[in-house]
Design a protein around this motif. Structure first.
Motif, mmCIF file in Angstrom:
data_model
loop_
_atom_site.group_PDB
_atom_site.id
_atom_site.type_symbol
_atom_site.label_atom_id
_atom_site.label_comp_id
_atom_site.label_asym_id
_atom_site.label_seq_id
_atom_site.Cartn_x
_atom_site.Cartn_y
_atom_site.Cartn_z
ATOM 1 N N GLY A 46 0.788 -1.228 0.000
ATOM 2 C CA GLY A 46 0.000 0.000 0.000
ATOM 3 C C GLY A 46 0.821 1.279 0.000
ATOM 4 O O GLY A 46 2.058 1.270 -0.098
ATOM 5 N N LEU A 47 0.114 2.385 0.132
ATOM 6 C CA LEU A 47 0.746 3.707 0.139
ATOM 7 C C LEU A 47 1.421 3.964 1.485
ATOM 8 O O LEU A 47 0.926 3.528 2.525
ATOM 9 C CB LEU A 47 -0.312 4.784 -0.124
ATOM 10 N N ASP A 69 3.014 7.635 6.058
ATOM 11 C CA ASP A 69 3.303 9.074 6.168
ATOM 12 C C ASP A 69 2.431 9.898 5.230
ATOM 13 O O ASP A 69 2.081 11.036 5.529
ATOM 14 C CB ASP A 69 4.770 9.355 5.794
ATOM 15 N N VAL A 89 2.897 0.124 6.269
ATOM 16 C CA VAL A 89 3.810 0.565 7.332
ATOM 17 C C VAL A 89 5.166 -0.019 6.937
ATOM 18 O O VAL A 89 5.551 -1.097 7.382
ATOM 19 C CB VAL A 89 3.352 0.077 8.710
ATOM 20 N N THR A 90 5.828 0.692 6.061
ATOM 21 C CA THR A 90 6.928 0.239 5.205
ATOM 22 C C THR A 90 6.367 -0.646 4.079
ATOM 23 O O THR A 90 5.278 -1.213 4.208
ATOM 24 C CB THR A 90 8.076 -0.531 5.894
ATOM 25 N N ASN A 91 7.128 -0.731 2.990
ATOM 26 C CA ASN A 91 6.794 -1.680 1.926
ATOM 27 C C ASN A 91 7.683 -2.914 2.021
ATOM 28 O O ASN A 91 8.035 -3.536 1.019
ATOM 29 C CB ASN A 91 6.928 -0.999 0.560
ATOM 30 N N VAL A 136 2.009 0.278 14.860
ATOM 31 C CA VAL A 136 2.469 1.592 14.394
ATOM 32 C C VAL A 136 1.283 2.398 13.866
ATOM 33 O O VAL A 136 1.146 3.595 14.140
ATOM 34 C CB VAL A 136 3.573 1.444 13.335
ATOM 35 N N ARG A 185 0.139 5.990 15.587
ATOM 36 C CA ARG A 185 0.132 7.225 14.804
ATOM 37 C C ARG A 185 -1.284 7.784 14.643
ATOM 38 O O ARG A 185 -1.497 8.990 14.728
ATOM 39 C CB ARG A 185 0.764 6.969 13.436
#
Lengths: 177, 177
Positions: free
Chosen positions: B88-89, B92, B130-132, B143, B147
């Protein structure tokens, strides 16, 4: 993480079979969220193999080690030691102190399995609770690392990756290299 | 979390035996880090029992449900749907949009197991990484929630707890109630 003091995650305690996936997830989370190295117990061979395989395919730098003396790693560590535990001090209260302490020396983050020896609490410079609720050592490690690195870990540039995921709004895109 | 729109975590896919601990950790992480409710597949009985037991002992409010149609939960959700996935995107880039969208409607956070159907990517309003990198659905959930709630989830006041951990610099302290 590149450009800062070394951050190392020690998985303390492992029961082959029962803990294989949790230990693997500790290692993969350490890698993905900015640690430089993970140290597994000697008997966590499956976890070590999986994390090494992911590092080969998705890139590094990231080191996987195994030890026959987890206690000695903690005792002899030349820098601050954080022990993540639901009995510890709230992360909000200590994260700034820990960040300051790591400017000069490498950080060891100890992630317990079901049972850790009591003297680990004494050897740690900080016993830190990501909440004082029972949940998951993987979740605790993830929140700790994201806060410690203040999100910069998400910008890691991976080196020598055989494959790279390209972020997409929908679906999956993976490219070689 | 108390005082805001409902946040619900759906564990999508579960293989009894193999996934028991991961599914349990998804549920415990959802509870500890501010979600109001977790929905498990029908076959995740052990995970549901463990999360209910922890809620009885350490307090609520937190609800555990099971469903025989995970796809229908996603399809019929009356609010935004986030699917956590390494494809995913970057979190952030989208966390602000997601926070804004949830001001009016409840949020569903979908956490996949090994395989999720492809149309989940289409039904989600946001596929979020949450990172790729491949790591852990438990770490990704942790995470994301930290957030999303901007750390306020750590101040949860637990109700009807049989036991409460008192944070300590060293050692363990647990009190009744």
């Amino acid at each position: 993480m590149q450009g800062s003091q070394e951050v190392v995650v020690l998985r303390y305690g492992h029961r082959p079979g029962r803990d294989d996936r949790m230990t693997t997830h500790v290692g993969l989370t350490a890698r993905a969220l900015g640690a430089d190295r993970v140290i597994f117990p000697d008997n966590a061979t499956q976890g070590a193999d999986t994390v090494a395989d992911i590092t080969d395919r998705f890139g590094g730098p990231f080191e996987i080690e195994q030890t026959d003396s987890q206690a000695a790693v903690v005792r002899n560590w030349a820098g601050p030691v954080v022990h993540l535990t639901m009995y510890g001090l709230p992360i909000d209260d200590v994260e700034g102190e820990i960040q300051a302490a790591v400017e000069a020396d490498p950080l060891l983050v100890v992630v317990g399995g079901e049972k850790v020896p009591f003297d680990l609490y004494d050897h740690a410079d900080w016993n830190v609770g990501v909440t004082n609720q029972p949940h998951s050592e993987v979740a605790g490690l993830a929140v700790f690392l994201d806060r410690f690195f203040e999100g910069r870990e998400l910008d890691t540039e991976w080196v020598d990756a055989e494959r790279t995921v390209i972020p997409k709004a929908t679906g999956k895109k993976v490219v070689s290299g």
